[in-house]
Design a protein around this motif. Structure first.
Motif, PDB file in Angstrom:
ATOM      1  N   ALA A  34     -20.889  30.266  85.992  1.00 37.19           N
ATOM      2  CA  ALA A  34     -19.988  29.328  85.320  1.00 37.19           C
ATOM      3  C   ALA A  34     -20.411  29.117  83.877  1.00 37.19           C
ATOM      4  CB  ALA A  34     -19.961  28.002  86.084  1.00 37.19           C
ATOM      5  N   ASP A  35     -21.721  29.057  83.637  1.00 38.90           N
ATOM      6  CA  ASP A  35     -22.220  28.847  82.282  1.00 38.90           C
ATOM      7  C   ASP A  35     -21.760  29.965  81.349  1.00 38.90           C
ATOM      8  OD1 ASP A  35     -23.441  26.629  83.252  1.00 38.90           O
ATOM      9  OD2 ASP A  35     -25.497  27.342  83.021  1.00 38.90           O
ATOM     10  N   GLU A  36     -21.802  31.200  81.812  1.00 38.12           N
ATOM     11  CA  GLU A  36     -21.426  32.330  80.960  1.00 38.12           C
ATOM     12  C   GLU A  36     -19.974  32.226  80.506  1.00 38.12           C
ATOM     13  OE1 GLU A  36     -24.433  35.508  83.186  1.00 38.12           O
ATOM     14  OE2 GLU A  36     -22.257  35.656  83.444  1.00 38.12           O
ATOM     15  N   PHE A  37     -19.081  31.881  81.431  1.00 35.08           N
ATOM     16  CA  PHE A  37     -17.673  31.823  81.064  1.00 35.08           C
ATOM     17  C   PHE A  37     -17.349  30.589  80.229  1.00 35.08           C
ATOM     18  CE2 PHE A  37     -17.278  35.014  84.370  1.00 35.08           C
ATOM     19  CZ  PHE A  37     -16.422  35.895  83.744  1.00 35.08           C
ATOM     20  N   ARG A  38     -18.016  29.478  80.491  1.00 27.98           N
ATOM     21  CA  ARG A  38     -17.781  28.307  79.645  1.00 27.98           C
ATOM     22  C   ARG A  38     -18.342  28.531  78.250  1.00 27.98           C
ATOM     23  NH1 ARG A  38     -18.547  25.252  84.848  1.00 27.98           N
ATOM     24  NH2 ARG A  38     -16.387  24.777  85.434  1.00 27.98           N
ATOM     25  N   GLN A  39     -19.463  29.247  78.156  1.00 25.98           N
ATOM     26  CA  GLN A  39     -20.004  29.620  76.857  1.00 25.98           C
ATOM     27  C   GLN A  39     -19.015  30.505  76.101  1.00 25.98           C
ATOM     28  OE1 GLN A  39     -22.517  29.006  74.944  1.00 25.98           O
ATOM     29  NE2 GLN A  39     -22.537  30.742  73.533  1.00 25.98           N
ATOM     30  N   ARG A  40     -18.385  31.443  76.804  1.00 26.41           N
ATOM     31  CA  ARG A  40     -17.402  32.300  76.151  1.00 26.41           C
ATOM     32  C   ARG A  40     -16.231  31.461  75.635  1.00 26.41           C
ATOM     33  NH1 ARG A  40     -14.744  37.510  79.099  1.00 26.41           N
ATOM     34  NH2 ARG A  40     -16.942  37.825  79.680  1.00 26.41           N
ATOM     35  N   GLY A  41     -15.821  30.461  76.419  1.00 23.04           N
ATOM     36  CA  GLY A  41     -14.761  29.571  75.968  1.00 23.04           C
ATOM     37  C   GLY A  41     -15.146  28.820  74.703  1.00 23.04           C
ATOM     38  N   VAL A  42     -16.403  28.383  74.618  1.00 23.67           N
ATOM     39  CA  VAL A  42     -16.881  27.692  73.414  1.00 23.67           C
ATOM     40  C   VAL A  42     -16.812  28.626  72.207  1.00 23.67           C
ATOM     41  CG1 VAL A  42     -18.928  26.711  72.309  1.00 23.67           C
ATOM     42  CG2 VAL A  42     -18.325  26.028  74.634  1.00 23.67           C
ATOM     43  N   VAL A  43     -17.237  29.875  72.378  1.00 22.80           N
ATOM     44  CA  VAL A  43     -17.207  30.848  71.279  1.00 22.80           C
ATOM     45  C   VAL A  43     -15.776  31.072  70.801  1.00 22.80           C
ATOM     46  CG1 VAL A  43     -17.596  33.278  70.694  1.00 22.80           C
ATOM     47  CG2 VAL A  43     -19.344  31.997  71.942  1.00 22.80           C
ATOM     48  N   VAL A  44     -14.838  31.221  71.724  1.00 26.05           N
ATOM     49  CA  VAL A  44     -13.450  31.459  71.344  1.00 26.05           C
ATOM     50  C   VAL A  44     -12.856  30.228  70.663  1.00 26.05           C
ATOM     51  CG1 VAL A  44     -11.127  31.932  72.232  1.00 26.05           C
ATOM     52  CG2 VAL A  44     -13.099  33.182  73.133  1.00 26.05           C
ATOM     53  N   ARG A  45     -13.165  29.052  71.179  1.00 22.65           N
ATOM     54  CA  ARG A  45     -12.633  27.827  70.582  1.00 22.65           C
ATOM     55  C   ARG A  45     -13.128  27.657  69.154  1.00 22.65           C
ATOM     56  NH1 ARG A  45     -14.330  24.706  74.250  1.00 22.65           N
ATOM     57  NH2 ARG A  45     -12.493  24.867  75.590  1.00 22.65           N
ATOM     58  N   THR A  46     -14.331  28.118  68.874  1.00 19.80           N
ATOM     59  CA  THR A  46     -14.934  27.952  67.551  1.00 19.80           C
ATOM     60  C   THR A  46     -14.572  29.083  66.605  1.00 19.80           C
ATOM     61  OG1 THR A  46     -16.809  26.873  68.640  1.00 19.80           O
ATOM     62  CG2 THR A  46     -17.116  27.552  66.357  1.00 19.80           C
TER      63      THR A  46
ATOM     64  N   HIS B 148     -25.747  16.762  75.689  1.00 20.19           N
ATOM     65  CA  HIS B 148     -24.338  16.346  75.681  1.00 20.19           C
ATOM     66  C   HIS B 148     -23.561  16.922  74.511  1.00 20.19           C
ATOM     67  CE1 HIS B 148     -23.691  13.768  79.143  1.00 20.19           C
ATOM     68  NE2 HIS B 148     -24.990  13.501  79.068  1.00 20.19           N
ATOM     69  N   THR B 149     -24.233  17.439  73.496  1.00 17.17           N
ATOM     70  CA  THR B 149     -23.515  18.216  72.483  1.00 17.17           C
ATOM     71  C   THR B 149     -23.017  19.518  73.099  1.00 17.17           C
ATOM     72  OG1 THR B 149     -24.833  17.259  70.690  1.00 17.17           O
ATOM     73  CG2 THR B 149     -23.680  19.311  70.224  1.00 17.17           C
ATOM     74  N   ARG B 150     -23.883  20.160  73.895  1.00 16.97           N
ATOM     75  CA  ARG B 150     -23.430  21.358  74.624  1.00 16.97           C
ATOM     76  C   ARG B 150     -22.286  21.000  75.561  1.00 16.97           C
ATOM     77  NH1 ARG B 150     -29.031  22.318  74.327  1.00 16.97           N
ATOM     78  NH2 ARG B 150     -29.464  24.306  73.259  1.00 16.97           N
ATOM     79  N   ALA B 151     -22.418  19.867  76.252  1.00 19.68           N
ATOM     80  CA  ALA B 151     -21.371  19.442  77.175  1.00 19.68           C
ATOM     81  C   ALA B 151     -20.067  19.184  76.433  1.00 19.68           C
ATOM     82  CB  ALA B 151     -21.811  18.187  77.923  1.00 19.68           C
ATOM     83  N   ALA B 152     -20.141  18.587  75.248  1.00 22.71           N
ATOM     84  CA  ALA B 152     -18.934  18.301  74.470  1.00 22.71           C
ATOM     85  C   ALA B 152     -18.208  19.589  74.092  1.00 22.71           C
ATOM     86  CB  ALA B 152     -19.299  17.507  73.219  1.00 22.71           C
ATOM     87  N   LEU B 153     -18.964  20.607  73.711  1.00 21.71           N
ATOM     88  CA  LEU B 153     -18.348  21.902  73.411  1.00 21.71           C
ATOM     89  C   LEU B 153     -17.662  22.474  74.645  1.00 21.71           C
ATOM     90  CD1 LEU B 153     -21.227  23.381  71.225  1.00 21.71           C
ATOM     91  CD2 LEU B 153     -18.931  22.826  70.414  1.00 21.71           C
ATOM     92  N   ARG B 154     -18.305  22.356  75.797  1.00 22.41           N
ATOM     93  CA  ARG B 154     -17.702  22.846  77.039  1.00 22.41           C
ATOM     94  C   ARG B 154     -16.470  22.036  77.414  1.00 22.41           C
ATOM     95  NH1 ARG B 154     -21.458  26.000  80.017  1.00 22.41           N
ATOM     96  NH2 ARG B 154     -23.480  26.080  78.980  1.00 22.41           N
ATOM     97  N   ASN B 155     -16.471  20.764  77.062  1.00 25.61           N
ATOM     98  CA  ASN B 155     -15.338  19.896  77.397  1.00 25.61           C
ATOM     99  C   ASN B 155     -14.186  20.029  76.427  1.00 25.61           C
ATOM    100  OD1 ASN B 155     -16.486  18.866  79.693  1.00 25.61           O
ATOM    101  ND2 ASN B 155     -17.290  17.022  78.725  1.00 25.61           N
ATOM    102  N   GLY B 156     -14.317  20.913  75.440  1.00 26.10           N
ATOM    103  CA  GLY B 156     -13.183  21.210  74.576  1.00 26.10           C
ATOM    104  C   GLY B 156     -13.262  20.685  73.163  1.00 26.10           C
TER     105      GLY B 156
END
Length: 431
Positions: free
Chosen positions: A124-136, A382-390
């Protein structure tokens, strides 16, 4: 071609209308054109149905956050077309939809082929990390590296036109839909259910696939009761594109010989899908005939408030990531165990799961509170969590600026240093 409302998918048919339907499902970041080389041969026997994931290939950008939701959209599309029973071949993400179909709606699937698939795609971490990269950064970093993930180096060098096609296919995908698909894969896990899959299944994988390779394929074959393995030499992840003739031949042989009929051969009667054990149990009556016995309802007095721990651990993992939660739990002992259970139940199972605020807003509140309290270690988490939360890095910056006004400049100065490092680590694309 189709006009696509939000609850269905963009699709196309190829082949004779009277032929049985065979569905070809795409991988994340691709379009139905990944199957073009299979169409001439497959349409000799089947009416081939292809679809695009939301926001892919020009499809309307209606994000779907779970494999189950995409499966429901596919079934709604098929219902509207009058298609009740079909064969199904899915590559990677398309394989996840195939597993979901075969497990939840086995009466609809006559035969199944899982290509470059897995019951659990990475972590799950890998795909949420990918989402963070795309969002940024948008999809360009993912697009530029897609040939490395999809093809062997020899094929990519020898086929520059196909390599560029792959890059452009990802680059033109809607970022929001891509992020939602990453979330869907992050939460997808059917490893414990494979033994219930009763559909004839071909598991097909490229020998050089570094994404979901032979190890994942063998996990499927070991878990699915009626599964066979085919390893295609000289192919990586997008094996239908890299080795089209081999894949076509394997699909023709599989669907020609392992097409489970929708009726009982000797009587001609339709076979009804099995009813879940927890709903109805078949027993033998005094005359030897079957009797349907409905499971007794739970008495009202036994329906207490559910323990929020299971919800809490799920939400905690989704927000903070598996790696962090695993590390915390690994360090838990008799002294700290009760506290960790309290945190999971109260903070994550009750407060974070309340419907009154979305997770983005809860992250904003949490970051501000941590700045005010000077809790820098938790601020990093929670900064990492905030990125994962969108939240985007720009939005996190605004939260910290707001906190600077009300919590003080020294506290915000320390917070910016911590958050800057986390944002740099989380949003830098992995080459």
């Amino acid at each position: 071609m189709s006009e696509t409302p939000p609850d269905t998918l963009q699709y196309r048919f190829d082949g004779p209308e009277e032929a049985p339907v065979l569905i070809l499902a795409p991988s994340l970041g691709t379009t139905w054109h990944m199957w073009d080389r299979q169409i001439p041969e497959l349409t000799k026997q089947w009416r081939v149905f292809r679809f695009d994931l939301p926001g892919h290939g020009g499809a309307p950008a209606y994000p779907a956050g779970s494999v189950g939701e995409l499966t429901a959209r596919l079934l709604a599309t098929l219902e509207g077309l009058g298609v009740q029973r079909f064969g199904y071949a899915g590559c990677a993400f398309g394989g996840a939809i195939g597993l979901e179909l075969a497990l939840r709606h086995p009466e609809r699937v006559a035969s199944l082929a899982l290509i470059a698939a897995s019951p659990r795609f990475g972590t799950a971490d890998e795909f949420r990390q990918r989402g963070v990269v795309v969002r940024t950064n948008g999809l360009d970093p993912i697009a530029r590296t897609s040939p490395d993930r999809w093809f062997t180096s020899g094929f990519a060098a020898a086929q520059p036109a196909i390599t560029e096609w792959a890059v452009q296919m990802v680059r033109t995908t809607d970022p929001g839909c891509y992020i939602a698909a990453c979330e869907a894969l992050a939460s997808f896990d059917v490893r414990a259910e494979l033994g219930r899959l009763g559909v004839p299944t071909l598991v097909l994988v490229g020998s050089d696939d570094q994404v979901t390779g032979p190890a994942e394929a063998r996990t499927l074959v070991a878990g699915v009761p009626d599964a066979r393995l085919a390893v295609v030499p000289g192919a990586s992840h997008l094996v239908p594109v890299e080795q089209p003739a081999a894949v076509t031949d394997l699909l023709v042989r599989h669907f020609s010989t392992a097409w489970q009929p929708g009726f009982e051969q000797t009587t001609g009667q339709t076979v009804l899908p099995a009813v879940p054990d927890q709903a109805v149990r078949a027993v033998v009556g005094p005359q030897g005939g079957p009797v349907a016995e409905i499971a007794a309802a739970v008495p009202p007095q036994a329906q207490g408030r559910p323990d929020p721990y299971e919800t809490g651990i799920k939400v905690r993992r989704e927000v903070l990531g598996d790696a962090h939660v695993d590390q915390v739990l690994a360090q838990t002992d008799d002294f700290s165990g009760d506290f960790q259970e309290f945190v999971t139940r109260s903070a994550w199972g009750e407060v974070w799961d309340r419907p009154g605020l979305d997770r983005r807003t809860r992250s904003c509140v949490t970051l501000t509170a941590l700045v005010a309290g000077g809790h820098l270690e938790d601020l990093a988490v929670h900064t990492r969590a905030a990125l994962r939360n969108g939240l985007t890095p720009g939005e996190i910056k605004e939260v910290l600026l707001q906190a600077a006004v009300y919590c003080g400049l020294p506290a915000a100065n320390s917070a910016f240093r911590v958050a800057q490092q986390v944002v740099r680590e989380e949003t830098t694309p992995q080459e």
